[in-house]
Design a protein around this motif. Sequence first.
Motif, short mmCIF file in Angstrom:
data_model
loop_
_atom_site.label_atom_id
_atom_site.label_comp_id
_atom_site.label_asym_id
_atom_site.label_seq_id
_atom_site.Cartn_x
_atom_site.Cartn_y
_atom_site.Cartn_z
N CYS A 62 0.90 -1.23 0.04
CA CYS A 62 0.00 -0.09 -0.10
C CYS A 62 0.62 1.26 -0.08
O CYS A 62 0.41 2.40 -0.29
CB CYS A 62 -0.85 -0.07 1.19
SG CYS A 62 -2.07 -1.53 1.41
N THR A 95 -1.10 -6.88 4.92
CA THR A 95 -1.24 -8.18 4.14
C THR A 95 -0.43 -9.05 4.48
O THR A 95 -0.66 -10.23 4.74
CB THR A 95 -0.83 -7.83 2.65
OG1 THR A 95 -1.71 -6.76 2.21
CG2 THR A 95 -1.08 -8.98 1.72
N CYS A 130 -1.61 2.41 5.21
CA CYS A 130 -2.12 0.88 5.55
C CYS A 130 -2.44 0.79 6.98
O CYS A 130 -1.87 1.33 7.91
CB CYS A 130 -1.06 -0.06 5.18
SG CYS A 130 -1.52 -1.50 5.01
N ALA A 155 -5.83 6.24 -1.18
CA ALA A 155 -6.36 4.84 -1.48
C ALA A 155 -6.12 4.62 -2.71
O ALA A 155 -5.72 5.55 -3.59
CB ALA A 155 -8.11 5.07 -1.50
N SER A 168 -11.45 -3.37 -2.33
CA SER A 168 -10.70 -4.22 -1.58
C SER A 168 -11.30 -4.94 -0.42
O SER A 168 -12.09 -4.40 0.27
CB SER A 168 -9.55 -3.24 -1.08
OG SER A 168 -9.11 -2.40 -1.84
N GLY A 169 -10.83 -6.37 -0.12
CA GLY A 169 -11.44 -6.97 0.64
C GLY A 169 -12.88 -7.36 0.70
O GLY A 169 -12.99 -8.48 0.60
N ALA A 197 -6.35 -5.17 -7.18
CA ALA A 197 -5.34 -4.24 -6.33
C ALA A 197 -4.67 -3.93 -7.62
O ALA A 197 -3.49 -4.56 -7.89
CB ALA A 197 -4.69 -4.83 -5.34
N HIS A 202 -3.72 2.59 -0.32
CA HIS A 202 -4.51 1.58 0.70
C HIS A 202 -5.49 1.10 -0.02
O HIS A 202 -6.14 1.82 -0.85
CB HIS A 202 -4.35 2.06 1.96
CG HIS A 202 -5.25 3.27 2.28
ND1 HIS A 202 -6.65 3.65 2.01
CD2 HIS A 202 -4.74 4.89 2.43
CE1 HIS A 202 -6.93 4.74 1.94
NE2 HIS A 202 -6.24 5.55 2.48
N CYS A 203 -6.17 0.20 0.74
CA CYS A 203 -7.51 -0.22 0.52
C CYS A 203 -8.50 0.95 0.25
O CYS A 203 -8.58 1.75 0.93
CB CYS A 203 -8.06 -1.21 1.31
SG CYS A 203 -7.11 -2.77 1.67
N THR A 205 -11.88 0.65 -0.24
CA THR A 205 -13.08 0.42 0.50
C THR A 205 -13.24 1.46 1.85
O THR A 205 -12.13 2.02 2.17
CB THR A 205 -13.65 -0.91 0.90
OG1 THR A 205 -12.38 -1.74 1.34
CG2 THR A 205 -13.95 -1.61 -0.22
N SER A 481 -11.95 -7.02 9.67
CA SER A 481 -11.36 -6.24 8.73
C SER A 481 -12.53 -5.12 8.44
O SER A 481 -13.66 -5.30 8.62
CB SER A 481 -11.15 -6.83 7.40
OG SER A 481 -10.95 -5.63 6.54
N THR A 483 -13.32 -3.85 6.02
CA THR A 483 -13.88 -4.25 4.60
C THR A 483 -14.93 -5.34 4.70
O THR A 483 -15.38 -5.51 3.78
CB THR A 483 -12.67 -4.52 3.69
OG1 THR A 483 -11.94 -5.91 4.04
CG2 THR A 483 -11.42 -3.29 3.36
#
Length: 579
Positions: A62, A95, A130, A155, A168-169, A197, A202-203, A205, A481, A483
């Motif tokens: 990330c 991760t 992250c 993001a 993500s997730g 990805a 970063h993710c 969502t 998470s 997510t």
Amino acid sequence: MPTQPRQRKRPEDLRSHRWLGPDDLRSFGHRSRMKQMGYGPEDYQGRPVVAILNTWSEFNTCHTHFRERAQDVKRGVLQAGGFPVEVPVLSLSETFMKPSAMFYRNLLALEAEEVIRCHPVDGVVLMGGCDKTTPALLMGAVSANVPAIYVPGGAMLKGNWCGTTLGSGTDAWKYWAERCAGNLDECQWRQIEDGIARSPGHCMTMGTASTMTAVAEALGMTLPGASSIPAVHSSHNRMAAESGRRIVEMVWEDLRPADVLTPEAFDNAITTDMAIGGSTNAIIHLVAIAGRAGVKLPLEHFDRISQRTPVIANLRPAGEYLMEDFYDAGGLRGLLGRIPDLLHLDCLTVNGKTLGESIAGAAVYNDAVILPRDRPLSRAGATFVLRGNLAPQGCVIKPTCAEPRLLRHAGPAVVFRDYPDLKARIDDEALDVTADSVLVLQNAGPLGAPGMPEWGMLPIPRKLLRQGVRDMVRISDARMSGTSYGTCVLHVSPESAAGGPLALVHDGDVIELDVEARRIHLCVSDEELAERRARWKPPAARFDRGYGELFVRETTQAHEGCDFKFLHAGRPTPEPDIF
Ligand code: FES
């Protein structure tokens, strides 16, 4: 009320002057070593030394843009007359780190605090994004209490699979369930792997990363609007440079985290967390950050603010869209501009202005993404705090991510004593489980797992997936998470490994969940529970030495923020001697 100008520091008041200014042998050593790197007095003398704490690592996917972004920060610091120094610190890769990045949050917090304290640092730029990097860096900066500004990593781009948007997730869990149910073949699964990805950042969502960077902004620790900018957007480079310019001014103004992180600022952060439908993890992190600032945040405080705050960010996992859409719709400034009556607008932020001034004129450009107040995703209650004989110190649930029919439910427990047990038996065709069962996971908390991994979204047994079941009541002392989704009761405190009642649940015990009444109840008599407690044995100690031993000895329970006890606010740590 507009902010008043602050009194400015003199060059000889700079913290770095103690290292670099005096005419003595030690300072000679410091200056000669600066010359070793090619820097003369004209580079640093009388200028704020700004440490850029960079959580770049090739294990942290990330943060792959952070080396480049640190150059943007440096550009800004130099433009404003400061002297930038890039300092690598531990990177918490959500991760790859095992057992959980959460296990190491406090280690980065401790490192950040001491790295700032032991060096000639006048101001600090914190680079994270992250999940745990944000709370860890903020916790360290609060305890060090030198001027600090947060640069959120931004993001990543939206995911895409053959024209379908992927988050993500959230979409990994969703399509994995379909794969387990036999509805996706291997080729399709690999295509999703290719597309979920697609860029640094970063993710994307509204998971823990997006939640915590938004929370950092609401606390007043970033420039206005910074947390919503996608990682690869050119505005992100400009925001990084602007943060570099701003930290130099913050040093001269002596604007420190303690000036920004007031109890009202934490209320703003909680309100923001609720309005964005943020991750349940934010509760633990906010309690920990506040603990460093000497502010107490009982769980009921989150529940109170939750009940008055509508969820107006239509973002996955609770809603539909992703962070890129949120940015284009006006971002966090636009969202906060819709709830000014719920905020303490006079809180000071790192830009030297109040929150009210920072969001003045903010607009929303897409009502489908940032919803109007009269059409929220949920009128109130992004996160509920529950109590009962199963969780005397509380637990949490995110009702916006649950199937409404399960928010009031009673069913027999199916108990897994730890994660290996869950993994070994969850898909056993002979497992005595129905859609009405309550899945219980023990020994997944701060001390038991250890590190309270994101195991709280227990998988639905495959045989039920094939029957079309997609949600069940699940209870654990783990986190989940940001997510993730589902009727997951999390952070049960005290945890089972510490002897909490969760450890006493047996297969077949009926558990009642009533989210509206904030109640979770194990239907077993007090006498029977006392007998079970007398027979209960704590799990064997896992660590004899090292960081794990320190972690288990010092980590508090979920409702206390899981910080190390010895890092809580107390008497300020003295500045280092320079002899
Ligand atoms: Fe880094 Fe999700 S893996 S934010």
